[in-house]
Design an enzyme around this catalytic site. Structure first.
Site, PDB file in Angstrom:
ATOM      1  N   CYS A   1      63.791   6.852  34.391  1.00 12.38           N
ATOM      2  CA  CYS A   1      63.599   4.935  34.670  1.00 12.38           C
ATOM      3  C   CYS A   1      63.246   4.876  35.971  1.00 12.38           C
ATOM      4  CB  CYS A   1      64.914   4.708  34.159  1.00 12.38           C
ATOM      5  SG  CYS A   1      66.739   5.232  34.681  1.00 12.38           S
TER       6      CYS A   1
ATOM      7  N   ARG B   1      69.485   3.648  32.540  1.00 12.63           N
ATOM      8  CA  ARG B   1      68.295   3.716  31.311  1.00 12.63           C
ATOM      9  C   ARG B   1      68.227   4.790  31.191  1.00 12.63           C
ATOM     10  NH1 ARG B   1      63.994   0.041  32.795  1.00 12.63           N
ATOM     11  NH2 ARG B   1      64.528   1.055  35.126  1.00 12.63           N
TER      12      ARG B   1
ATOM     13  N   ASP C   1      65.466  -3.543  32.422  1.00 10.17           N
ATOM     14  CA  ASP C   1      66.395  -2.628  33.600  1.00 10.17           C
ATOM     15  C   ASP C   1      67.734  -3.124  33.583  1.00 10.17           C
ATOM     16  OD1 ASP C   1      67.547  -2.073  35.646  1.00 10.17           O
ATOM     17  OD2 ASP C   1      65.816  -2.084  37.181  1.00 10.17           O
TER      18      ASP C   1
HETATM   19  P1  4NP Z   1      67.628   2.443  35.985  1.00 12.19           P
HETATM   20  O1  4NP Z   1      68.377   1.712  37.096  1.00 12.19           O
HETATM   21  O2  4NP Z   1      66.433   2.739  36.203  1.00 12.19           O
HETATM   22  O3  4NP Z   1      68.083   1.831  34.851  1.00 12.19           O
HETATM   23  O4  4NP Z   1      69.087   3.803  36.699  1.00 12.19           O
HETATM   24  C1  4NP Z   1      67.864   0.997  38.015  1.00 12.19           C
HETATM   25  C2  4NP Z   1      69.030   1.578  38.957  1.00 12.19           C
HETATM   26  C3  4NP Z   1      69.187   1.968  40.511  1.00 12.19           C
HETATM   27  C4  4NP Z   1      68.131   0.728  40.793  1.00 12.19           C
HETATM   28  C5  4NP Z   1      67.371  -0.222  40.660  1.00 12.19           C
HETATM   29  C6  4NP Z   1      67.112   0.654  38.704  1.00 12.19           C
HETATM   30  N1  4NP Z   1      68.339   0.812  42.304  1.00 12.19           N
HETATM   31  O5  4NP Z   1      66.735  -0.229  43.077  1.00 12.19           O
HETATM   32  O6  4NP Z   1      69.356   1.141  42.891  1.00 12.19           O
END
Ligand code: 4NP
Length: 144
Positions: free
Chosen positions: A3, A9, A117
């Site tokens: 991800c 995720r 997300d």
């Molecule tokens: P993930 O969610 O891609 O599902 O882990 C996110 C977690 C943190 C960030 C973006 C998406 N971030 O920009 O820090």
């Protein structure tokens, strides 16, 4: 399992798939396309929803996806279309590109649907993500 941050995720996808396969036969890992959460624990909300369904993801730590992952893995499941673009940009060969699959195409073939997300949303988002990933990982485990 890939991800953006590797804290919401993909850690859940890693934990869920691990719970459905024989780990002496299949190696499962996760990574983020971004660098912001290298070394971090999964998001508390992912840990909580995992715990609710008996999946412990607390030992996971964030790492960034890199081109060498194409050499180390046979299958690369991305959570959304943006992850797909970022991962494909690091592919060196057509074989690399063929390894990359959108995870929800396992349950909605050809529809190219994103795992939303949940980072900026509430707990319900994490519950929904868990359910989608559980269904998709069931299909993946059957195929493996
Ligand atoms: P993930 O969610 O891609 O599902 O882990 C996110 C977690 C943190 C960030 C973006 C998406 N971030 O920009 O820090």
């Amino acid at each position: 399992m890939v991800c953006l941050g590797n804290i919401c995720r993909s850690p859940l996808a890693e934990g869920i798939l691990k719970s459905k396969i024989d780990s002496s036969r299949v190696y499962v890992d996760s990574a983020g396309t971004g660098h912001w959460h290298i070394g971090d624990e999964p998001d508390k909300r992912s840990i909580a929803v995992g715990k609710k369904y008996n999946i412990d993801i607390t030992a996971q730590r964030g790492r960034q996806f890199s081109a060498t992952d194409f050499d180390n893995f046979d299958l690369i499941y991305v959570m959304d279309n943006s992850n797909m673009e970022d991962v494909l940009a690091l592919a060196k060969t057509d074989l690399d590109k063929k390894k990359v699959k959108l995870i929800l195409n396992e349950i909605f073939p050809g529809e190219n649907v994103d795992v939303p997300d949940p980072y900026f949303g509430g707990d319900l988002g994490f519950e929904n993500v868990f359910k989608m990933l559980d269904e998709a990982c069931e299909k993946i485990a059957d195929q493996l």
